[in-house]
Design an enzyme around this catalytic site. Structure first.
Site, PDB file in Angstrom:
ATOM      1  N   ASP A  74       0.849  -1.192   0.000  1.00 28.81           N
ATOM      2  CA  ASP A  74       0.000   0.000   0.000  1.00 28.81           C
ATOM      3  C   ASP A  74       0.889   1.249   0.000  1.00 28.81           C
ATOM      4  OD1 ASP A  74      -2.402   1.369   0.177  1.00 28.81           O
ATOM      5  OD2 ASP A  74      -2.543   1.198   2.362  1.00 28.81           O
ATOM      6  N   HIS A 113      -8.109   9.683   3.702  1.00 23.43           N
ATOM      7  CA  HIS A 113      -7.586   8.699   4.651  1.00 23.43           C
ATOM      8  C   HIS A 113      -7.931   9.045   6.106  1.00 23.43           C
ATOM      9  CE1 HIS A 113      -4.653   7.813   1.271  1.00 23.43           C
ATOM     10  NE2 HIS A 113      -5.169   6.639   1.545  1.00 23.43           N
TER      11      HIS A 113
HETATM   12  P1  13P Z   1      -9.100   4.507   5.275  1.00 21.59           P
HETATM   13  O1  13P Z   1      -8.240   5.324   6.179  1.00 21.59           O
HETATM   14  O2  13P Z   1     -10.336   5.242   4.900  1.00 21.59           O
HETATM   15  O3  13P Z   1      -9.410   3.163   5.840  1.00 21.59           O
HETATM   16  O4  13P Z   1      -8.297   4.282   3.899  1.00 21.59           O
HETATM   17  C1  13P Z   1      -7.324   3.269   3.817  1.00 21.59           C
HETATM   18  C2  13P Z   1      -6.496   3.352   2.587  1.00 21.59           C
HETATM   19  O5  13P Z   1      -6.787   4.057   1.639  1.00 21.59           O
HETATM   20  C3  13P Z   1      -5.295   2.531   2.542  1.00 21.59           C
HETATM   21  O6  13P Z   1      -4.530   2.770   1.396  1.00 21.59           O
HETATM   22  O1  G3H Z   2      -3.392   4.745   3.541  1.00 21.25           O
HETATM   23  C1  G3H Z   2      -2.754   4.486   4.562  1.00 21.25           C
HETATM   24  C2  G3H Z   2      -3.068   3.260   5.313  1.00 21.25           C
HETATM   25  O2  G3H Z   2      -4.198   3.456   6.128  1.00 21.25           O
HETATM   26  C3  G3H Z   2      -1.864   2.738   6.058  1.00 21.25           C
HETATM   27  O3  G3H Z   2      -1.599   3.435   7.221  1.00 21.25           O
HETATM   28  O4  G3H Z   2       0.887   3.810   7.131  1.00 21.25           O
HETATM   29  O5  G3H Z   2      -0.383   3.873   9.303  1.00 21.25           O
HETATM   30  O6  G3H Z   2       0.007   1.698   8.143  1.00 21.25           O
HETATM   31  P1  G3H Z   2      -0.180   3.198   7.985  1.00 21.25           P
HETATM   32 ZN    ZN Z   3      -4.588   4.804   0.736  1.00 19.85          ZN
END
Ligand code: 13P
Ligand code: G3H
Ligand code: ZN
Length: 326
Positions: free
Chosen positions: A94, A190
């Site tokens: 991600d 996010h």
């Molecule tokens: P949320 O914070 O809305 O759950 O989004 C997660 C996300 O886009 C991870 O890449």
């Molecule tokens: O888009 C971001 C995700 O929610 C991941 O969050 O970097 O805190 O694991 P993180």
């Molecule tokens: Zn994201």
């Protein structure tokens, strides 16, 4: 290469997205930070017959360790198969920050990666996304890129802070980069603080429709799609937590999108809230409890049940992979 994803039993997202677009649903991409979250996700998805993308951020990978992540993903496949489920499972990076990060993830069993060049200008975003796609495709790993900027994680998000994806740019972007899917900005954001309570959050469906006419059938991704369930917010607060009042993306805003070319929807915050509510509930109602299996188990169970409901109500992916239909 230390672990090839195919040896771990994982799939890339190519067939998943094709199937999703042809059948009018979206594949859930749920983030995980530990073993219990992985179990909640895969057990929930296997019980629902839904394909799943196990999503791991750079921070989550650092937390779990790069040796642990592929083993948890392999365990996820084995769990699903032991339940008699054939669902395809991808392990996806991600918000991949760089080509180096992507190379390392591919070396360690990821079947899909995101290159996040959304904060760069158009040409630089194209250049790094193309480089990532050319590299990943040598290993049959699929690549997601992003065009447009989601509003920040913090504070009171208002629509003006987004840089919505420009439909006139998408065709050139996907053809010049060769990526397999495209994350777009249409009003999601996010984190847990997306919209003020009492507001009526709306996505820019007209931008999505325009994008779909420019790149028909091309898999579209929505980030920042948590609903911020108020029941979990209330439980967290009831048992000593502190959270600002906020609401997320209503299920109804997403459901229509899944019937279109939206093939993947990212949800992280909702799982975190469910898990935290479960842990706090045990700490609050049983102050003498110090067995991690009890409080983590309750977190896992709340997260799993919530995701099963979300699969049925939002993703529409329930039953997409019944045993023997792959
Ligand atoms: P949320 O914070 O809305 O759950 O989004 C997660 C996300 O886009 C991870 O890449
Ligand atoms: O888009 C971001 C995700 O929610 C991941 O969050 O970097 O805190 O694991 P993180
Ligand atoms: Zn994201």
């Amino acid at each position: 290469m230390k672990y090839n994803y195919k040896d771990l039993g994982l799939s890339n997202t190519k067939e998943m997205f094709k199937h999703a677009n042809e059948n009018g649903y979206a594949v859930p991409a749920f983030n995980f930070n530990n073993m219990e979250m992985m179990q909640a996700i895969v057990e929930g998805c296997a019980e629902m017959g839904s394909p799943v993308i196990l999503q791991c951020s750079t921070g989550a990978r650092t937390y779990m360790g790069k040796e642990t992540v592929p083993m948890l993903a392999m365990a996820a496949v084995k769990i699903a198969r032991s339940m008699g489920s054939d669902i395809p499972i991808a392990l996806h990076l991600d918000h991949g920050p760089s080509l180096e990060a992507i190379k390392d993830c591919i070396d360690y069993g990821f079947s899909s990666v995101m290159i996040d060049g959304s904060h760069y200008d158009f040409e630089k975003n194209i250049a790094i996304s193309k480089e990532a796609a050319e590299y990943a495709h040598k290993f049959d790993v699929t690549v997601e890129a992003e065009l447009g900027v989601l509003a920040g994680v913090e504070d009171d998000v208002v629509a003006d802070e987004h840089v919505f994806t420009q439909p006139e740019e998408v065709e050139e972007f996907v053809s010049r980069t060769g990526v397999d899917s495209l994350a777009i900005a249409i009003g999601t954001s996010h984190g847990a603080h997306k919209f003020k309570p009492g507001t009526d959050p709306k996505l820019k469906h007209e931008i999505l429709s325009e994008i779909e006419t420019k790149i028909p059938g091309f898999p579209i991704v929505l980030h920042g799609s948590s609903a911020v369930p108020q029941e979990f917010v209330a439980t967290i607060k009831e048992f000593g937590g502190e959270l600002k009042d906020a609401i997320g993306i209503p299920d109804s805003e997403l459901r229509g999108a899944t019937k279109s070319a939206v093939a993947k929807i990212n949800v992280d915050t909702d799982g975190r809230l469910a898990f935290t509510a479960g842990v706090r509930e045990v700490f609050g109602t049983k102050p003498g409890e110090f067995d991690p299996r009890k409080y983590l188990g309750n977190g896992k169970s709340k997260m799993k049940n919530y995701y099963k409901t979300k699969i049925a109500n939002v993703f529409g992916s329930e039953g997409a992979y019944k045993k023997g239909t792959m």
